[in-house]
Design a protein around this motif. Structure first.
Motif, mmCIF file in Angstrom:
data_model
loop_
_atom_site.group_PDB
_atom_site.id
_atom_site.type_symbol
_atom_site.label_atom_id
_atom_site.label_comp_id
_atom_site.label_asym_id
_atom_site.label_seq_id
_atom_site.Cartn_x
_atom_site.Cartn_y
_atom_site.Cartn_z
ATOM 1 N N ASP A 209 10.363 -1.992 -7.190
ATOM 2 C CA ASP A 209 11.004 -1.490 -5.975
ATOM 3 C C ASP A 209 12.205 -0.596 -6.290
ATOM 4 O OD1 ASP A 209 9.349 -2.468 -3.950
ATOM 5 O OD2 ASP A 209 10.283 -4.450 -4.033
ATOM 6 N N THR A 210 12.188 0.015 -7.451
ATOM 7 C CA THR A 210 13.226 0.977 -7.827
ATOM 8 C C THR A 210 12.563 2.302 -8.133
ATOM 9 O OG1 THR A 210 14.631 -0.758 -8.748
ATOM 10 C CG2 THR A 210 15.086 1.494 -9.456
ATOM 11 N N VAL A 211 13.167 3.375 -7.662
ATOM 12 C CA VAL A 211 12.696 4.724 -7.944
ATOM 13 C C VAL A 211 13.752 5.393 -8.807
ATOM 14 C CG1 VAL A 211 12.029 6.951 -6.968
ATOM 15 C CG2 VAL A 211 11.449 4.833 -5.758
ATOM 16 N N GLN B 61 0.834 -1.201 0.000
ATOM 17 C CA GLN B 61 0.000 0.000 0.000
ATOM 18 C C GLN B 61 0.871 1.255 0.000
ATOM 19 O OE1 GLN B 61 -2.785 0.230 3.236
ATOM 20 N NE2 GLN B 61 -3.987 1.822 2.243
ATOM 21 N N ALA B 62 1.975 1.247 0.743
ATOM 22 C CA ALA B 62 2.877 2.391 0.774
ATOM 23 C C ALA B 62 3.499 2.618 -0.612
ATOM 24 C CB ALA B 62 3.959 2.180 1.827
ATOM 25 N N ARG B 63 3.941 1.540 -1.254
ATOM 26 C CA ARG B 63 4.541 1.647 -2.592
ATOM 27 C C ARG B 63 3.540 2.227 -3.588
ATOM 28 N NH1 ARG B 63 5.006 -3.459 -4.053
ATOM 29 N NH2 ARG B 63 6.898 -3.817 -2.845
ATOM 30 N N GLU B 64 2.299 1.750 -3.548
ATOM 31 C CA GLU B 64 1.269 2.236 -4.473
ATOM 32 C C GLU B 64 0.981 3.726 -4.266
ATOM 33 O OE1 GLU B 64 -2.177 -0.260 -4.112
ATOM 34 O OE2 GLU B 64 -1.065 -2.042 -4.743
ATOM 35 N N ALA C 151 14.692 -0.793 -0.140
ATOM 36 C CA ALA C 151 14.736 -1.959 0.748
ATOM 37 C C ALA C 151 13.524 -1.988 1.674
ATOM 38 C CB ALA C 151 16.017 -1.929 1.580
ATOM 39 N N ARG C 152 12.970 -0.796 1.954
ATOM 40 C CA ARG C 152 11.850 -0.737 2.894
ATOM 41 C C ARG C 152 10.909 0.400 2.524
ATOM 42 N NH1 ARG C 152 10.997 1.985 8.009
ATOM 43 N NH2 ARG C 152 9.500 0.814 9.237
ATOM 44 N N TRP C 153 9.638 0.057 2.370
ATOM 45 C CA TRP C 153 8.569 1.031 2.178
ATOM 46 C C TRP C 153 7.798 1.121 3.490
ATOM 47 C CZ3 TRP C 153 8.183 3.561 -2.430
ATOM 48 C CH2 TRP C 153 8.734 2.961 -3.549
ATOM 49 N N SER C 154 7.484 2.327 3.930
ATOM 50 C CA SER C 154 6.629 2.480 5.109
ATOM 51 C C SER C 154 5.739 3.679 4.896
ATOM 52 C CB SER C 154 7.459 2.640 6.389
ATOM 53 O OG SER C 154 8.342 3.735 6.279
ATOM 54 N N GLY C 155 4.577 3.677 5.535
ATOM 55 C CA GLY C 155 3.659 4.778 5.338
ATOM 56 C C GLY C 155 2.613 4.845 6.420
ATOM 57 N N TRP C 156 1.915 5.975 6.416
ATOM 58 C CA TRP C 156 0.903 6.249 7.422
ATOM 59 C C TRP C 156 -0.147 7.158 6.805
ATOM 60 C CZ3 TRP C 156 -0.738 10.964 9.196
ATOM 61 C CH2 TRP C 156 -1.542 10.966 10.335
ATOM 62 N N SER C 157 -1.370 7.002 7.251
ATOM 63 C CA SER C 157 -2.423 7.961 6.907
ATOM 64 C C SER C 157 -3.307 8.143 8.140
ATOM 65 C CB SER C 157 -3.270 7.489 5.721
ATOM 66 O OG SER C 157 -4.043 6.373 6.072
ATOM 67 N N PHE C 158 -3.979 9.277 8.174
ATOM 68 C CA PHE C 158 -4.859 9.570 9.305
ATOM 69 C C PHE C 158 -5.951 8.516 9.420
ATOM 70 C CE2 PHE C 158 -8.407 11.494 11.493
ATOM 71 C CZ PHE C 158 -7.787 12.140 12.557
ATOM 72 N N ARG C 159 -6.496 8.132 8.233
ATOM 73 C CA ARG C 159 -7.553 7.110 8.275
ATOM 74 C C ARG C 159 -7.259 5.983 7.328
ATOM 75 N NH1 ARG C 159 -12.373 9.860 4.886
ATOM 76 N NH2 ARG C 159 -11.283 11.724 4.334
#
Length: 138
Positions: free
Chosen positions: A41-43, A7-10, A130-138
């Motif tokens: 997984d490459t930017v 989900q973070a990558r998307e 190597a690592r995707w991370s993410g956050w959202s309020f909801r």
């Protein structure tokens, strides 16, 4: 709400701009906004023809000294229910003129209309995430 890697990558891939954080050998940080395209997984980040103070960019010198980088894409809103961020931690390298460069350049040209008018001719930074991370309020 924490996001999983997929989900973070998307979400990151849909963002139009990110910030690239590099650090030199002594750990001194450097942060710049970048346009990019994701390739799994490459930017890929172009060093394009927009005016710059030097051709020997700090981000490129830092990657030579310390290839560990972080990318951050985020959305701010005064309505905090719309807040989100995604961080991509990885290893960067610089390419030019090889198959990876041509593929990344083609994808960047397809993503940004400005690059269709003036395709990037300089180096491209490839970040293997190597690592995707993410956050959202909801």
């Amino acid at each position: 709400m924490r996001w999983g890697q997929e989900q973070a990558r998307e979400r990151f891939a849909k963002s139009r701009v990110a910030r690239l954080a590099t650090a030199d050998a002594s750990g001194k940080p450097h942060l710049v906004p970048v346009t990019f395209v994701t390739l799994e997984d490459t930017v890929a980040i172009a060093v394009d023809a927009k005016p710059k103070s030097t051709s020997r960019l700090k981000r490129l010198r830092n990657i030579e000294e310390n290839p560990q980088v972080t990318l951050l894409a985020d959305e701010y809103s005064d309505d905090w229910e719309h807040l989100w961020w995604v961080r991509a931690d990885g290893h960067a390298r610089v390419v030019h003129g090889d198959v990876e460069w041509w593929d990344a350049r083609e994808r960047l040209v397809g993503r940004y209309p400005q690059y269709r008018r003036e395709p990037p001719e300089g180096v491209i930074i490839l970040v293997t995430v190597a690592r995707w991370s993410g956050w959202s309020f909801r």
